[in-house]
Motif scaffolding. Structure first.
Motif, PDB file in Angstrom:
ATOM      1  N   GLU A 151      13.624   9.835  28.329  1.00 55.24           N
ATOM      2  CA  GLU A 151      13.089   9.471  27.015  1.00 55.24           C
ATOM      3  C   GLU A 151      12.567  10.719  26.321  1.00 55.24           C
ATOM      4  OE1 GLU A 151       8.712   7.794  27.684  1.00 55.24           O
ATOM      5  OE2 GLU A 151      10.169   6.674  28.820  1.00 55.24           O
ATOM      6  N   SER A 170      16.349   6.870  33.025  1.00 57.40           N
ATOM      7  CA  SER A 170      14.938   6.940  32.644  1.00 57.40           C
ATOM      8  C   SER A 170      14.573   8.134  31.777  1.00 57.40           C
ATOM      9  CB  SER A 170      14.074   6.934  33.907  1.00 57.40           C
ATOM     10  OG  SER A 170      14.203   5.700  34.552  1.00 57.40           O
ATOM     11  N   ARG A 194       3.611   4.260  23.240  1.00 60.97           N
ATOM     12  CA  ARG A 194       3.405   4.691  24.625  1.00 60.97           C
ATOM     13  C   ARG A 194       1.948   4.567  25.048  1.00 60.97           C
ATOM     14  NH1 ARG A 194       5.786  10.558  23.539  1.00 60.97           N
ATOM     15  NH2 ARG A 194       4.132  10.286  21.988  1.00 60.97           N
ATOM     16  N   ARG A 228       4.117   8.719  34.210  1.00 60.10           N
ATOM     17  CA  ARG A 228       3.627   7.335  34.282  1.00 60.10           C
ATOM     18  C   ARG A 228       3.553   6.834  35.720  1.00 60.10           C
ATOM     19  NH1 ARG A 228       7.288   6.505  30.193  1.00 60.10           N
ATOM     20  NH2 ARG A 228       8.567   5.291  31.617  1.00 60.10           N
ATOM     21  N   TYR A 232       8.627   9.847  32.575  1.00 64.35           N
ATOM     22  CA  TYR A 232       8.681   8.743  33.545  1.00 64.35           C
ATOM     23  C   TYR A 232       7.819   9.078  34.765  1.00 64.35           C
ATOM     24  CZ  TYR A 232      10.459   5.563  37.100  1.00 64.35           C
ATOM     25  OH  TYR A 232      10.540   4.626  38.093  1.00 64.35           O
ATOM     26  N   ARG A 246       9.337   2.524  29.947  1.00 61.74           N
ATOM     27  CA  ARG A 246       9.704   3.634  29.076  1.00 61.74           C
ATOM     28  C   ARG A 246       9.802   3.144  27.622  1.00 61.74           C
ATOM     29  NH1 ARG A 246      13.845   1.336  31.004  1.00 61.74           N
ATOM     30  NH2 ARG A 246      15.972   1.415  30.187  1.00 61.74           N
ATOM     31  N   THR A 247       9.669   4.073  26.694  1.00 61.32           N
ATOM     32  CA  THR A 247       9.563   3.728  25.280  1.00 61.32           C
ATOM     33  C   THR A 247      10.611   4.477  24.472  1.00 61.32           C
ATOM     34  OG1 THR A 247       7.179   3.458  25.574  1.00 61.32           O
ATOM     35  CG2 THR A 247       7.977   3.636  23.319  1.00 61.32           C
TER      36      THR A 247
END
Length: 603
Positions: free
Chosen positions: A156, A154, A200, A565, A562, A207-208
């Protein structure tokens, strides 16, 4: 978005599209008010197959109020941590400013103390560990209590909005488009727009990835390979999740999505000309002798030439030819022109570098699928935005055709907040049935609703999202029941019911009981996020159902986006439902009253 792939089944005389398993329509569910939360109490759904006479012997009922079973795998400290984290997630100012607060805490406490604090709270709740070795103890503990893992690295990039927008515009616009202001017949939905370049925005549960260069994509592929190997080493039947936007230049996904949608629209145009527009998509049959467009040669080129195969759209039937060094990808990006009756390229030209980039994306996908097969791991391809999704679904379907011959290895993801979700599911199931491969699907409600709605309104195309939560609920249950009926019919379909919604889980169990589907057949899986809804996951696992946690992992500093979010998602979840917190309190009180103050799980 990709229905043409079934609906132009070519024979010399006609195009056949027909479902061989009838699915009766669902009765209207009772409507309830919406909380506006990520997870709310779902409407009760009346069962559809009321006429079935399956034996009710061995009927399985799961008690999701039994906290002793739900939290057997958790020590008291873990229960207290969950209560603390979930409570913090309901405090608006903490959630809204969570990234700034984490940065401030790091400066005040220093890196070592900050990491210690995170592992005691948010990181410890929602993330399994820093690397594939560190996560093993948690995975093994969960397995001992019947819960498997979908590994998900995870990490990013923590980009500013400006940086994200620049990367998106650079990677989604071709050289031909940069040179001329008008790229011909490109559609605005499938073109990059700077105001929505930061993908995002408004997204809390996915996730982006932003494209930097080919080396970065290779690095992300290696990360996925490590994830697959870790999943294979940790369990005998694990899953690993991947995102196609991590594996190549998104320009190709945009362009290929537009091509697929235009072919679907062309099919609808022809169906309407023959008076078949009102028919269900799987029931439409076109008469090739009465198309009313183009010459006979052009019609043959459209339907039975190199450009189109049995799937009825750009010929990706032979996956190997797609990824070898001789096929030109740009030759596949052709669309029908209804005025001239000819095929024409989507763009005037593609540079040699763009060709190479498109090819490399497909090669990376192929490499990952082969690694999954070699390691006995199932590959879950995540869903993304609707302007990428037709291409993502189609490429996933091509992988299924190649790799799902013996058993389900590749799983596609269907977002049920989309108006077209049921059509997508039914068409793909029908194709799998005809061609004899194993259909694999993960059903989710969806992660991009606010962003998709805003983009459609601002740019000016039809909103692809269902009007409200009840409509999404109905869509989810409709898609779910269709796949369950396919499993009952042939035992070749597989589905993961990825939801935190207890009513949807109960709906699935009732349908399985009706149909005589045993949990030990491993055809129906359940999925929840690590650190959330243990009262659903663990009772299911201990009752013998295949249930999986999405298990994120990565270094503390690099998974902060992560965690940010997760905090936002839990704010809605915890405000909308006190259920999980009340169950945690109930279990803590039970343990204190039973003298289990120092309870530790035994496994």
């Amino acid at each position: 978005s990709i229905h043409t792939k079934v609906c132009l089944r070519v024979t010399p005389s006609l195009v056949i599209c027909r479902s061989t398993v009838a699915s009766t329509k669902s009765q209207e569910e009772k409507e309830q008010p919406i909380d506006g939360c990520t997870v709310v109490e779902a409407v009760q759904v009346e069962l559809i197959s009321q006429t079935k006479t399956k034996s009710q012997l061995n009927k399985i009922h799961i008690d999701f109020d039994n906290t002793k079973e739900a939290y057997r795998s958790k020590g008291n400290i873990e229960l207290l941590r969950s209560l603390l984290v979930f409570k913090l997630c309901t405090i608006d100012v903490l959630v809204e400013k969570n990234k700034e607060l984490m940065e401030l805490t790091k400066k005040v406490l220093g890196q070592w103390m900050f990491e210690k604090l995170m592992k005691m709270t948010f990181y410890g709740q929602f993330v399994a560990g820093e690397d594939h070795k560190a996560i093993r103890p948690l995975i093994q503990k969960n397995q001992a209590f019947g819960v498997g893992a979908v590994l998900d690295y995870s990490v990013e990039e923590d980009l500013t909005q400006e940086e994200a927008e620049k990367k998106e515009m650079d990677s989604c616009v071709s050289e031909a488009e940069k040179e001329g202001p008008d790229s011909g017949h490109r559609e605005k939905k499938y073109k990059a727009h700077r105001q929505f370049g930061d993908r995002r925005g408004g997204v809390i549960s996915a996730r982006t990835y932003f494209y930097a260069d080919e080396a970065k994509c290779d690095s992300q592929m290696e990360t996925f390979i490590n994830c697959i190997q870790a999943s294979g080493g940790a369990s005998a039947d694990g899953f690993s999740a991947i995102k196609l936007t991590a594996l190549g230049r998104p320009q190709f996904l945009l362009q290929f999505s537009e091509v697929l949608v235009k072919w679907r629209r062309f099919f609808n145009f022809l169906a309407a000309k023959q008076g078949k527009a009102e028919m269900m998509v799987l029931e439409q049959k076109l008469d090739l002798t009465d198309l009313g467009v183009g010459s006979k040669d052009d019609i043959e080129n459209w339907f039975i030439g190199e450009k189109l195969g049995l799937s009825g759209t750009i010929d990706l039937l032979d996956w190997n030819s797609l990824i070898n060094d001789t096929t030109k990808i740009s030759n596949l990006l052709m669309v029908p022109n209804l005025e001239t009756g000819h095929l024409e390229p989507l763009l005037n030209r593609f540079t040699a570098e763009e060709e190479r980039q498109m090819k490399r994306m497909l090669q990376r996908v192929d490499i990952l699928a082969k690694y999954a097969v070699e390691n006995g791991v199932r590959l879950m391809v995540d869903a993304e935005q609707t302007y990428f999704q037709p291409a993502i679904s189609r490429l996933t379907l091509e992988m299924q055709r190649k790799f799902n011959r013996e058993k389900p290895i590749i799983f596609n993801t269907y977002q049920c907040y989309l108006k077209e979700a049921y059509d997508n599911v039914t068409v793909d199931v029908e194709l799998s049935r005809r061609e004899g491969w194993y259909f694999g699907a993960k059903l989710v409600r969806g992660a991009y609703m606010y962003q998709e709605r805003a983009r459609a309104k601002e740019i000016g195309y039809e909103d692809p999202i269902n009007p409200d939560y009840e409509a999404t609920n109905r869509m989810y249950h409709k898609c779910l029941e269709y796949v369950l009926e396919e499993i009952e019919h042939s035992r070749k379909a597989n589905i993961m019911v990825a939801t935190h919604n207890e009513d949807t889980v109960n709906f699935t169990l009732e349908k399985m009981n009706e149909m005589g589907l045993s949990p030990t057949e491993n055809k129906v899986y359940f999925g929840q996020l690590l650190g959330m809804c243990d009262q659903i996951s663990f009772p299911l696992g201990q009752a013998g159902f295949p249930v999986y946690k999405y298990v994120p992992y990565g270094p503390v500093n690099e998974v902060i986006p992560y965690l940010s979010r997760r905090a936002q998602e839990n704010r809605g979840f915890m405000k909308g439902s006190q259920r999980e917190r009340s169950l945690l309190w109930k279990e803590l009180k039970r343990r204190v009253l039973c003298g289990q103050i120092f309870y530790k799980p035994v496994y």
